[in-house]
Design a protein around this motif. Structure first.
Motif, PDB file in Angstrom:
ATOM      1  N   LEU A 159       0.811  -1.212   0.000  1.00 23.96           N
ATOM      2  CA  LEU A 159       0.000   0.000   0.000  1.00 23.96           C
ATOM      3  C   LEU A 159       0.847   1.265   0.000  1.00 23.96           C
ATOM      4  CD1 LEU A 159      -2.692  -0.934   2.693  1.00 23.96           C
ATOM      5  CD2 LEU A 159      -2.881  -1.159   0.216  1.00 23.96           C
ATOM      6  N   PHE A 160       2.103   1.146   0.453  1.00 21.36           N
ATOM      7  CA  PHE A 160       2.910   2.330   0.703  1.00 21.36           C
ATOM      8  C   PHE A 160       4.212   2.320  -0.094  1.00 21.36           C
ATOM      9  CE2 PHE A 160       0.583   1.068   4.548  1.00 21.36           C
ATOM     10  CZ  PHE A 160      -0.251   2.168   4.672  1.00 21.36           C
ATOM     11  N   LYS A 161       4.680   3.525  -0.404  1.00 21.07           N
ATOM     12  CA  LYS A 161       5.975   3.650  -1.069  1.00 21.07           C
ATOM     13  C   LYS A 161       7.086   3.198  -0.135  1.00 21.07           C
ATOM     14  CE  LYS A 161       4.430   7.691  -3.732  1.00 21.07           C
ATOM     15  NZ  LYS A 161       4.563   9.158  -3.877  1.00 21.07           N
ATOM     16  N   ASN A 162       6.963   3.597   1.124  1.00 19.14           N
ATOM     17  CA  ASN A 162       7.945   3.222   2.136  1.00 19.14           C
ATOM     18  C   ASN A 162       7.199   2.959   3.436  1.00 19.14           C
ATOM     19  OD1 ASN A 162       9.866   3.682   4.434  1.00 19.14           O
ATOM     20  ND2 ASN A 162      11.320   3.907   2.750  1.00 19.14           N
ATOM     21  N   LEU A 163       7.156   1.714   3.853  1.00 21.85           N
ATOM     22  CA  LEU A 163       6.357   1.323   5.014  1.00 21.85           C
ATOM     23  C   LEU A 163       6.855   2.000   6.290  1.00 21.85           C
ATOM     24  CD1 LEU A 163       3.978  -0.495   5.825  1.00 21.85           C
ATOM     25  CD2 LEU A 163       5.635  -2.284   6.343  1.00 21.85           C
ATOM     26  N   GLU A 164       8.163   2.094   6.444  1.00 17.34           N
ATOM     27  CA  GLU A 164       8.727   2.694   7.654  1.00 17.34           C
ATOM     28  C   GLU A 164       8.361   4.168   7.771  1.00 17.34           C
ATOM     29  OE1 GLU A 164      13.075   3.405   9.820  1.00 17.34           O
ATOM     30  OE2 GLU A 164      12.914   2.110   8.060  1.00 17.34           O
ATOM     31  N   THR A 165       8.398   4.890   6.635  1.00 15.72           N
ATOM     32  CA  THR A 165       8.044   6.305   6.645  1.00 15.72           C
ATOM     33  C   THR A 165       6.592   6.499   7.036  1.00 15.72           C
ATOM     34  OG1 THR A 165       9.653   6.709   4.890  1.00 15.72           O
ATOM     35  CG2 THR A 165       8.028   8.429   5.287  1.00 15.72           C
ATOM     36  N   PHE A 166       5.710   5.652   6.481  1.00 16.53           N
ATOM     37  CA  PHE A 166       4.302   5.759   6.858  1.00 16.53           C
ATOM     38  C   PHE A 166       4.100   5.408   8.322  1.00 16.53           C
ATOM     39  CE2 PHE A 166       0.262   3.669   7.713  1.00 16.53           C
ATOM     40  CZ  PHE A 166      -0.595   4.740   7.494  1.00 16.53           C
ATOM     41  N   GLN A 167       4.825   4.428   8.817  1.00 18.74           N
ATOM     42  CA  GLN A 167       4.679   4.036  10.213  1.00 18.74           C
ATOM     43  C   GLN A 167       5.037   5.190  11.144  1.00 18.74           C
ATOM     44  OE1 GLN A 167       5.606  -0.053  11.495  1.00 18.74           O
ATOM     45  NE2 GLN A 167       7.054   0.850  12.941  1.00 18.74           N
ATOM     46  N   ASN A 168       6.021   5.984  10.751  1.00 17.07           N
ATOM     47  CA  ASN A 168       6.397   7.158  11.552  1.00 17.07           C
ATOM     48  C   ASN A 168       5.233   8.144  11.621  1.00 17.07           C
ATOM     49  OD1 ASN A 168       8.957   6.118  11.966  1.00 17.07           O
ATOM     50  ND2 ASN A 168       9.857   7.220  10.236  1.00 17.07           N
ATOM     51  N   LEU A 169       4.557   8.359  10.483  1.00 21.56           N
ATOM     52  CA  LEU A 169       3.382   9.232  10.468  1.00 21.56           C
ATOM     53  C   LEU A 169       2.287   8.656  11.353  1.00 21.56           C
ATOM     54  CD1 LEU A 169       1.526  11.526   9.265  1.00 21.56           C
ATOM     55  CD2 LEU A 169       0.844   9.827   7.563  1.00 21.56           C
ATOM     56  N   ALA A 170       2.040   7.342  11.220  1.00 19.65           N
ATOM     57  CA  ALA A 170       0.976   6.700  11.992  1.00 19.65           C
ATOM     58  C   ALA A 170       1.239   6.811  13.487  1.00 19.65           C
ATOM     59  CB  ALA A 170       0.849   5.227  11.582  1.00 19.65           C
ATOM     60  N   GLU A 171       2.485   6.653  13.893  1.00 23.11           N
ATOM     61  CA  GLU A 171       2.809   6.775  15.318  1.00 23.11           C
ATOM     62  C   GLU A 171       2.535   8.193  15.820  1.00 23.11           C
ATOM     63  OE1 GLU A 171       6.384   6.169  18.598  1.00 23.11           O
ATOM     64  OE2 GLU A 171       6.718   5.547  16.510  1.00 23.11           O
ATOM     65  N   LYS A 172       2.910   9.177  15.014  1.00 23.15           N
ATOM     66  CA  LYS A 172       2.653  10.575  15.387  1.00 23.15           C
ATOM     67  C   LYS A 172       1.153  10.819  15.555  1.00 23.15           C
ATOM     68  CE  LYS A 172       3.398  15.324  13.798  1.00 23.15           C
ATOM     69  NZ  LYS A 172       3.953  16.183  12.714  1.00 23.15           N
ATOM     70  N   GLU A 173       0.346  10.310  14.598  1.00 20.41           N
ATOM     71  CA  GLU A 173      -1.102  10.471  14.667  1.00 20.41           C
ATOM     72  C   GLU A 173      -1.690   9.713  15.866  1.00 20.41           C
ATOM     73  OE1 GLU A 173      -3.104  12.259  12.742  1.00 20.41           O
ATOM     74  OE2 GLU A 173      -1.562  12.999  11.380  1.00 20.41           O
ATOM     75  N   PHE A 174      -1.137   8.531  16.131  1.00 22.15           N
ATOM     76  CA  PHE A 174      -1.604   7.713  17.249  1.00 22.15           C
ATOM     77  C   PHE A 174      -1.334   8.416  18.574  1.00 22.15           C
ATOM     78  CE2 PHE A 174      -1.410   4.391  20.441  1.00 22.15           C
ATOM     79  CZ  PHE A 174      -2.415   3.510  20.068  1.00 22.15           C
ATOM     80  N   ARG A 175      -0.143   8.970  18.717  1.00 19.10           N
ATOM     81  CA  ARG A 175       0.219   9.679  19.955  1.00 19.10           C
ATOM     82  C   ARG A 175      -0.682  10.894  20.162  1.00 19.10           C
ATOM     83  NH1 ARG A 175       5.128   8.860  22.532  1.00 19.10           N
ATOM     84  NH2 ARG A 175       6.415   7.183  21.674  1.00 19.10           N
ATOM     85  N   THR A 176      -0.981  11.596  19.081  1.00 26.06           N
ATOM     86  CA  THR A 176      -1.861  12.764  19.184  1.00 26.06           C
ATOM     87  C   THR A 176      -3.259  12.348  19.628  1.00 26.06           C
ATOM     88  OG1 THR A 176      -0.631  13.957  17.469  1.00 26.06           O
ATOM     89  CG2 THR A 176      -2.877  14.678  17.915  1.00 26.06           C
ATOM     90  N   GLN A 177      -3.798  11.303  18.990  1.00 22.75           N
ATOM     91  CA  GLN A 177      -5.149  10.842  19.321  1.00 22.75           C
ATOM     92  C   GLN A 177      -5.251  10.352  20.758  1.00 22.75           C
ATOM     93  OE1 GLN A 177      -7.668   8.360  16.559  1.00 22.75           O
ATOM     94  NE2 GLN A 177      -7.330   6.767  18.097  1.00 22.75           N
ATOM     95  N   GLU A 178      -4.236   9.620  21.208  1.00 25.65           N
ATOM     96  CA  GLU A 178      -4.297   8.982  22.518  1.00 25.65           C
ATOM     97  C   GLU A 178      -3.586   9.789  23.610  1.00 25.65           C
ATOM     98  OE1 GLU A 178      -6.154   6.409  22.939  1.00 25.65           O
ATOM     99  OE2 GLU A 178      -6.560   6.084  20.802  1.00 25.65           O
ATOM    100  N   ASN A 179      -3.186  11.020  23.280  1.00 21.58           N
ATOM    101  CA  ASN A 179      -2.551  11.920  24.259  1.00 21.58           C
ATOM    102  C   ASN A 179      -1.310  11.305  24.911  1.00 21.58           C
ATOM    103  OD1 ASN A 179      -4.581  14.029  24.017  1.00 21.58           O
ATOM    104  ND2 ASN A 179      -5.953  12.664  25.163  1.00 21.58           N
ATOM    105  N   ILE A 180      -0.431  10.766  24.057  1.00 27.45           N
ATOM    106  CA  ILE A 180       0.832  10.203  24.529  1.00 27.45           C
ATOM    107  C   ILE A 180       1.942  11.194  24.184  1.00 27.45           C
ATOM    108  CG2 ILE A 180       2.418   8.249  24.433  1.00 27.45           C
ATOM    109  CD1 ILE A 180       0.083   6.585  23.316  1.00 27.45           C
ATOM    110  N   PRO A 181       2.599  11.796  25.155  1.00 25.65           N
ATOM    111  CA  PRO A 181       3.670  12.764  24.864  1.00 25.65           C
ATOM    112  C   PRO A 181       4.757  12.157  23.987  1.00 25.65           C
ATOM    113  CG  PRO A 181       3.073  12.833  27.188  1.00 25.65           C
ATOM    114  CD  PRO A 181       2.372  11.641  26.598  1.00 25.65           C
TER     115      PRO A 181
END
Length: 246
Positions: A159-181
């Motif tokens: 699905l992705f050009k670079n899985l690791e790069t997308f995972q970095n975005l997903a982690e950032k979004e996950f931390r924002t949603q779940e209020n993880i500093p």
């Protein structure tokens, strides 16, 4: 005299470029609800009814997923949804024979829908609920993503050009949603990511609003927390995707 031949080639090229990639779906239903001694089974999934390669690929993938959800009897080699239902019924019948006083019926409910489709991609989501005794049933879903161009089911990495790069975005979004500093570990607020490292879930699929990441119960949190769902809008994921979504 070569011009007509060249024109023909050009026309055939245009036809190939404008190949119809539309898919027609009809509901396919299976069910056992009226039998007093039977488990309750209710299945409605989309069936692609064309003759293209992608139609067969979609139908096969859906069939295999439903079979894997229902197949409880190792002695039955389920090759169809009907035989998988037999497997589910067989295991329930064995339980009833062993424990005649057991009054709670087993239940299997599977519903499918198309959550996204364009010229390149189609995504099917299967929502299911299983009850096989105990204090509560189990509810979850499975995403199936397909490439219309290749006529294949897509793995997450495709699905992705670079899985690791997308995972970095997903982690950032996950931390924002779940209020993880950002400075704290991913498990600092009570999550249970293995080795305290963020990772993508098994279930990822396109919807009309974006890309949905679905963590099942127990996958990264306790049962009481339920599934953890992260939705990332199309505009944010567009640059990471291997296939265009608009």
């Amino acid at each position: 005299m070569r011009y007509p031949f060249i024109l023909l080639i050009f026309i055939l090229f245009l036809i190939g470029c404008n190949e119809d990639r539309s898919i027609t779906f009809e509901p396919l239903t299976f069910g056992i609800q009226s039998c007093q001694e039977c488990a309750i089974v209710d299945i409605t999934v989309p069936e692609a009814i064309g003759n293209k390669k992608i139609d067969e690929v979609i139908n096969t993938a859906i069939r295999e997923e439903v079979i894997s959800i229902l197949n409880y009897d190792d002695e039955i080699d389920a090759s169809s949804i009907n035989t998988a239902i037999e497997s589910f019924q067989s295991e329930y019948a064995k339980l009833k024979e062993k424990f005649p006083e057991e009054s709670t019926k087993w239940e299997a409910n599977v519903t499918g829908e198309i959550t996204f489709e364009n010229e390149k991609v189609v995504t099917v989501r299967l929502d299911y609920y299983l009850f096989t005794g105990g204090a509560h049933g189990y509810r979850s879903l499975r995403f199936l993503n397909f490439s219309k161009e290749k006529g294949t089911e897509l793995r997450t990495m495709e699905l992705f050009k670079n899985l690791e790069t997308f995972q970095n975005l997903a982690e950032k979004e996950f931390r924002t949603q779940e209020n993880i500093p950002e400075s704290n570990s991913i498990n600092s607020t009570g999550f249970m990511f293995e080795n305290d490292m963020f990772y993508l879930p098994e279930n990822i699929g396109f919807t009309e609003k974006g890309l949905q990441l679905f963590y099942e119960q127990y996958e990264v949190a306790s049962y009481a927390d339920g599934p953890i769902i992260l939705n990332i809008p199309h505009k944010e994921i567009k640059r990471f995707l291997a296939l265009p979504i608009s």
